[in-house]
Design a protein around this motif. Structure first.
Motif, mmCIF file in Angstrom:
data_model
loop_
_atom_site.group_PDB
_atom_site.id
_atom_site.type_symbol
_atom_site.label_atom_id
_atom_site.label_comp_id
_atom_site.label_asym_id
_atom_site.label_seq_id
_atom_site.Cartn_x
_atom_site.Cartn_y
_atom_site.Cartn_z
ATOM 1 N N PHE A 168 -3.224 -4.691 -9.460
ATOM 2 C CA PHE A 168 -2.721 -3.477 -9.068
ATOM 3 C C PHE A 168 -3.771 -2.437 -9.446
ATOM 4 N N PHE A 169 -3.399 -1.069 -8.638
ATOM 5 C CA PHE A 169 -4.288 -0.208 -8.954
ATOM 6 C C PHE A 169 -3.493 1.060 -8.629
ATOM 7 N N SER A 170 -3.618 2.108 -9.561
ATOM 8 C CA SER A 170 -3.148 3.580 -9.378
ATOM 9 C C SER A 170 -4.137 4.528 -9.576
ATOM 10 N N GLY A 171 -4.415 5.323 -8.399
ATOM 11 C CA GLY A 171 -5.517 6.098 -8.438
ATOM 12 C C GLY A 171 -5.196 7.657 -9.478
ATOM 13 N N LYS A 172 -6.216 8.370 -9.805
ATOM 14 C CA LYS A 172 -6.179 9.335 -10.468
ATOM 15 C C LYS A 172 -5.215 10.442 -9.710
ATOM 16 N N GLN A 173 -5.226 10.288 -8.386
ATOM 17 C CA GLN A 173 -4.384 11.121 -7.674
ATOM 18 C C GLN A 173 -2.983 10.919 -7.398
ATOM 19 N N ALA A 174 -2.616 9.588 -7.793
ATOM 20 C CA ALA A 174 -1.186 9.160 -7.668
ATOM 21 C C ALA A 174 -0.098 10.114 -7.971
ATOM 22 N N LEU A 175 0.683 10.357 -7.258
ATOM 23 C CA LEU A 175 1.827 11.436 -7.398
ATOM 24 C C LEU A 175 2.783 11.478 -8.657
ATOM 25 N N GLY A 176 3.037 12.410 -9.311
ATOM 26 C CA GLY A 176 3.937 12.509 -10.242
ATOM 27 C C GLY A 176 3.792 11.407 -11.160
ATOM 28 N N ILE A 177 5.265 11.146 -12.160
ATOM 29 C CA ILE A 177 5.110 9.684 -12.755
ATOM 30 C C ILE A 177 4.897 8.715 -12.182
ATOM 31 N N ASN A 178 3.626 7.837 -12.264
ATOM 32 C CA ASN A 178 3.627 6.786 -11.570
ATOM 33 C C ASN A 178 3.125 5.768 -12.570
ATOM 34 N N HIS A 179 3.520 4.337 -12.267
ATOM 35 C CA HIS A 179 3.424 3.171 -13.299
ATOM 36 C C HIS A 179 3.169 1.961 -12.172
ATOM 37 N N THR A 192 0.837 -1.246 -0.005
ATOM 38 C CA THR A 192 0.054 -0.087 -0.152
ATOM 39 C C THR A 192 0.956 1.212 0.119
ATOM 40 N N GLN A 193 0.817 1.968 -1.162
ATOM 41 C CA GLN A 193 1.681 2.989 -1.198
ATOM 42 C C GLN A 193 1.162 4.374 -1.683
ATOM 43 N N ASN A 194 1.731 5.455 -2.210
ATOM 44 C CA ASN A 194 1.567 6.798 -2.483
ATOM 45 C C ASN A 194 1.039 7.406 -1.278
ATOM 46 N N VAL A 195 -0.197 7.949 -1.302
ATOM 47 C CA VAL A 195 -0.784 8.438 -0.032
ATOM 48 C C VAL A 195 -1.217 7.309 0.480
ATOM 49 N N THR A 196 -0.592 6.804 1.645
ATOM 50 C CA THR A 196 -0.911 5.268 2.163
ATOM 51 C C THR A 196 -1.987 5.453 3.209
ATOM 52 N N LEU A 197 -2.660 4.377 2.963
ATOM 53 C CA LEU A 197 -3.699 3.904 3.956
ATOM 54 C C LEU A 197 -3.347 2.475 4.283
ATOM 55 N N ALA A 254 -12.924 6.084 0.647
ATOM 56 C CA ALA A 254 -13.662 7.522 0.042
ATOM 57 C C ALA A 254 -12.403 8.229 -0.680
ATOM 58 N N TYR A 255 -11.056 7.725 -0.365
ATOM 59 C CA TYR A 255 -9.950 8.587 -0.823
ATOM 60 C C TYR A 255 -9.235 7.659 -1.742
ATOM 61 N N SER A 256 -9.942 6.616 -2.369
ATOM 62 C CA SER A 256 -8.854 5.609 -3.162
ATOM 63 C C SER A 256 -8.299 6.185 -4.370
ATOM 64 N N ASP A 257 -8.755 7.128 -4.819
ATOM 65 C CA ASP A 257 -8.161 8.078 -5.916
ATOM 66 C C ASP A 257 -6.711 8.414 -5.448
ATOM 67 N N TYR A 258 -6.130 8.428 -4.345
ATOM 68 C CA TYR A 258 -4.994 8.840 -3.897
ATOM 69 C C TYR A 258 -4.297 7.576 -3.576
ATOM 70 N N ARG A 259 -4.791 6.354 -3.783
ATOM 71 C CA ARG A 259 -3.839 5.332 -3.422
ATOM 72 C C ARG A 259 -3.218 4.559 -4.588
ATOM 73 N N GLN A 260 -2.071 3.772 -4.303
ATOM 74 C CA GLN A 260 -1.451 2.951 -5.120
ATOM 75 C C GLN A 260 -1.421 1.580 -4.444
ATOM 76 N N VAL A 261 -1.709 0.510 -4.899
ATOM 77 C CA VAL A 261 -1.541 -0.836 -4.298
ATOM 78 C C VAL A 261 -1.301 -1.811 -5.285
ATOM 79 N N THR A 262 -0.574 -2.809 -4.756
ATOM 80 C CA THR A 262 -0.318 -3.948 -5.593
ATOM 81 C C THR A 262 -0.627 -5.350 -4.684
ATOM 82 N N VAL A 263 -1.193 -6.320 -5.528
ATOM 83 C CA VAL A 263 -1.577 -7.555 -4.558
ATOM 84 C C VAL A 263 -0.704 -8.706 -5.420
ATOM 85 N N LEU A 264 -0.486 -9.800 -4.588
ATOM 86 C CA LEU A 264 -0.019 -10.974 -5.100
ATOM 87 C C LEU A 264 -0.492 -12.051 -4.397
#
Length: 225
Positions: free
Chosen positions: A95-106, A42-47, A77-87
């Motif tokens: 994986f998921f990268s929200g619309k508010q993920a910071l900077g260049i994200n991938h 769980t990363q970016n603006v982390t929950l 409610a703030y999922s647009d700020y999250r970046q998450v990977t699952v295995l």
């Protein structure tokens, strides 16, 4: 601000995450693992709550990681700020990268692995990680760290990296590897690799001590006979 890789060893079934960040103590809030269940970063603006929540969903082995991820994000409610990977324990990924993920994200999935990052110098940072994991042989920790080095060779984050962590679960309910560089002015990934090299020869001893103290090797401390 953060990049990571989650990977599975096909031979042992071990699951692991290697992660780094410009922020302090990334290992305290971003990597989540459960033996025989899965691994979540769980990363970016982390929950942090998303990690255990997704793992709870993955306890049902019939649930696909993408479903587990969607269910957890649906509560935020703030999922647009999250970046998450699952295995999961079968090597399936999401994986998921929200619309508010910071900077260049991938984010990208590979064979038994998934990598993601944000505030990167380029998307090639993440593109380099899964091939490095796939082509590296040996212990899961070595493969995860090889992916992290590949990311740094491609430019890493846009800013300085200050913390790094390596966490692995095997058959036990506790992590068999849980190593952290919570703050370093330079090269925390390199320092983490050195820490792993020191820990690797002792890892099985600590498992043996936990499961059967009578079979444990010498503790190597004053007073131990």
């Amino acid at each position: 601000m953060t990049f990571s890789i989650a990977g599975r060893c096909e031979k042992t079934g071990q699951l692991g995450i290697a992660i780094s960040s410009s922020s302090i103590a990334v290992g305290a809030r971003c990597p989540w693992l459960r033996a025989n269940v899965g691994a979540v970063a769980t990363q970016n603006v982390t929950l942090p709550a998303l990690g255990p929540m997704i793992l709870d969903h993955l306890n049902d082995r019939e649930i696909d990681p993408s479903v587990a991820l969607d269910r957890a994000l649906g509560t935020d409610a703030y999922s647009d700020y999250r970046q998450v990977t699952v295995l999961d324990a079968r090597g399936r990924t999401a994986f998921f990268s929200g619309k508010q993920a910071l900077g260049i994200n991938h984010a990208v999935a590979g064979n038994q692995c998934v990598a993601a990052g944000n505030m990167l110098t380029s998307i090639e940072v993440i593109e380099a990680m899964t091939p490095a994991f796939e082509r590296t042989s040996g212990a899961l920790a070595d493969r995860l760290l090889a992916a992290m080095r590949a990311a740094m060779e491609m430019g890493g984050e846009a800013g300085p990296v200050h913390s790094a962590a390596l966490k692995i679960v095997g058959e036990q309910v506790w992590p068999i590897v849980d190593l952290r560089i919570d703050w370093a002015d330079d090269d925390p990934i390199g320092k983490l690799a050195v820490l792993w090299q020191a820990y690797a020869p002792q890892m099985q001893d600590y498992i043996t001590r936990a499961l059967n103290p009578t079979a444990a090797p010498s503790y190597g401390v004053p007073g131990d006979e």
